[in-house]
Design an enzyme around this catalytic site. Structure first.
Site, PDB file in Angstrom:
ATOM      1  N   SER A   1      66.277  43.553   6.792  1.00 24.55           N
ATOM      2  CA  SER A   1      65.530  42.979   5.564  1.00 24.55           C
ATOM      3  C   SER A   1      64.072  43.802   6.286  1.00 24.55           C
ATOM      4  O   SER A   1      63.935  44.619   5.982  1.00 24.55           O
ATOM      5  CB  SER A   1      65.541  42.075   7.059  1.00 24.55           C
ATOM      6  N   TRP A   2      63.043  42.973   6.792  1.00 24.58           N
ATOM      7  CA  TRP A   2      62.107  43.410   7.329  1.00 24.58           C
ATOM      8  C   TRP A   2      61.811  44.970   7.619  1.00 24.58           C
ATOM      9  O   TRP A   2      60.807  45.612   7.900  1.00 24.58           O
ATOM     10  CB  TRP A   2      61.117  42.140   7.550  1.00 24.58           C
TER      11      TRP A   2
ATOM     12  N   ASP B   1      73.700  38.038  -1.103  1.00 21.22           N
ATOM     13  CA  ASP B   1      72.405  38.088  -0.267  1.00 21.22           C
ATOM     14  C   ASP B   1      71.060  37.622  -0.735  1.00 21.22           C
ATOM     15  O   ASP B   1      70.984  37.490  -2.459  1.00 21.22           O
ATOM     16  CB  ASP B   1      71.733  39.063  -0.530  1.00 21.22           C
TER      17      ASP B   1
ATOM     18  N   GLY C   1      61.670  39.604   9.493  1.00 19.52           N
ATOM     19  CA  GLY C   1      61.639  38.992   9.329  1.00 19.52           C
ATOM     20  C   GLY C   1      59.912  38.804   8.278  1.00 19.52           C
ATOM     21  O   GLY C   1      60.581  38.636   7.399  1.00 19.52           O
TER      22      GLY C   1
ATOM     23  N   HIS D   1      72.806  37.969   3.756  1.00 20.82           N
ATOM     24  CA  HIS D   1      71.952  38.592   4.086  1.00 20.82           C
ATOM     25  C   HIS D   1      72.310  38.705   5.281  1.00 20.82           C
ATOM     26  O   HIS D   1      71.376  39.921   5.914  1.00 20.82           O
ATOM     27  CB  HIS D   1      70.708  37.907   4.020  1.00 20.82           C
TER      28      HIS D   1
END
Length: 363
Positions: free
Chosen positions: A133-134, A308, A58, A340
């Site tokens: 990711s985050w 990605d 996120g 991704h």
């Protein structure tokens, strides 16, 4: 590799589906007051196993039980939790609004929350930290500050959060879109997803498209006073959320936006992301690369999809180059033929193989 916990749904797309695991324990942990932030957590696998702290993406993406299927339940004690403001944590942006749920919601708070959760669950030694990711940003930040608590970092879809990384995903050719919607005026994810990009850009008025993220943030910051304003805010949140959800897969399923199109998820996801991005992730510019020396000695594994479009491969390459410069190359760096999403076939296999092959925590 233990394939018994994985099963494929499509030999064409390479997508994978997981059997639904069942949590051993779950609960709410109060980590702050004014507002009373409470983290929802779940524990899977072996209660006496090596601890794995799973950090979702996120920010605002929340966890789901299938995320526990990267880990051998006989070996690992897996902790999933929803970060502040989203999922089943309380309060959420969707239920309480951003003015409440985004208060005391920064990277520093999230790093401290990991330690509070460790303490509450009786984790005293080192642990594996797994983030995509985050979640990779948060994992790296945590390890920079608390290397003594980390046995290994397992990172997927590296996100360093530089301005150009955000512009690639959210700005693209938006400024010129009205007159030349298909012109390749700037680099960006829009190049591979022109129809989805059109839906994302056209939420914003023509005169505001020079700063798409700023225009969305202005909508999210609005305190709705009418049903029309509430609908405007929801429309923007869903558009933001669906854009990321769509481009997260190399082969998107346009027939079903999934959770990204659900109102409560989108309101949390979009507004938390916009909040963090507008504030530079609440980190000093280039924080991770500048502090990479603090990661020396850690067992680091990186998996990144070559295609990605949310976090282009250049971000992983930059991190690896920084590690190489201090003579601390990652233990493994796998480039998959994927986008991704953590759930694409090659990425699933790579992450699962890493977890099955990790050295056991000693000491």
């Amino acid at each position: 590799m233990n394939f018994s916990r994985l099963r494929t749904t499509s030999k064409v797309t390479g997508e994978w589906k997981y059997d639904q695991p069942i949590a051993n324990k779950s609960g709410l942990l109060q980590v702050d007051t004014a507002p009373d932030h409470k983290l929802y957590w779940e524990e899977y696998g072996n209660p006496d196993g090596e601890p794995v702290m799973f950090l979702h993406g996120g920010p605002g993406g929340a966890c789901a039980p299938p995320m526990a299927r990267f880990f051998d339940p006989k070996r690992y004690r897996v902790i999933l939790f929803d970060q502040r403001g989203c999922g089943k944590s309380e309060p959420t942006v969707a239920s309480a609004g951003p003015q409440v749920a985004l208060t005391n919601n920064t990277t520093d708070h999230l790093v401290d929350d990991i330690n509070r959760l460790r303490d509450a669950l009786g984790i005293t030694g080192r642990m594996h930290v797994f983030g995509g990711s985050w979640g990779s940003t948060l994992a790296l930040t945590y390890a920079i500050r608390h290397a003594d608590k980390v046995a290994s970092l397992i990172l997927r879809g590296i996100f360093l959060g530089a301005t150009e990384d955000l512009l690639y995903m959210y700005q693209g050719n938006a400024a010129a879109f009205t007159n030349t919607p298909y012109a390749l005026t700037e680099p960006g994810a829009y190049i591979a997803y022109p129809d989805e990009w059109k839906a994302f850009v056209e939420v914003i008025a023509v005169e505001e498209r020079g700063n798409i993220m700023g225009a969305y943030k202005q909508i999210f910051d609005m305190v709705p006073t009418s049903e029309a304003e509430r609908q405007r805010q929801l429309e923007a949140a869903v558009a933001w959320s669906v854009w990321e959800g769509t481009i997260s897969n190399m082969i998107p399923d346009n027939a079903d936006a999934g959770k990204f199109g659900e109102a409560d998820f989108a309101l949390c996801f979009a507004q938390i992301e916009a909040h963090f991005f507008a504030n530079g992730l609440f980190l000093e510019p280039d924080y991770i690369v500048k502090n990479v020396d603090k990661l020396k000695g850690l067992d680091i594994h990186i998996v990144h999809g070559r295609f990605d479009q949310v976090c282009p491969l250049s971000q992983a390459s930059r991190l690896v180059a920084a590690l190489d410069e201090i003579s601390a190359p990652p233990a493994s760096y796998v480039k998959t033929d994927a986008g991704h999403s953590a759930m694409e076939g090659q990425t699933v296999l790579a992450l699962t193989a890493i977890m099955d092959g990790l050295p056991k925590i000693s000491g």
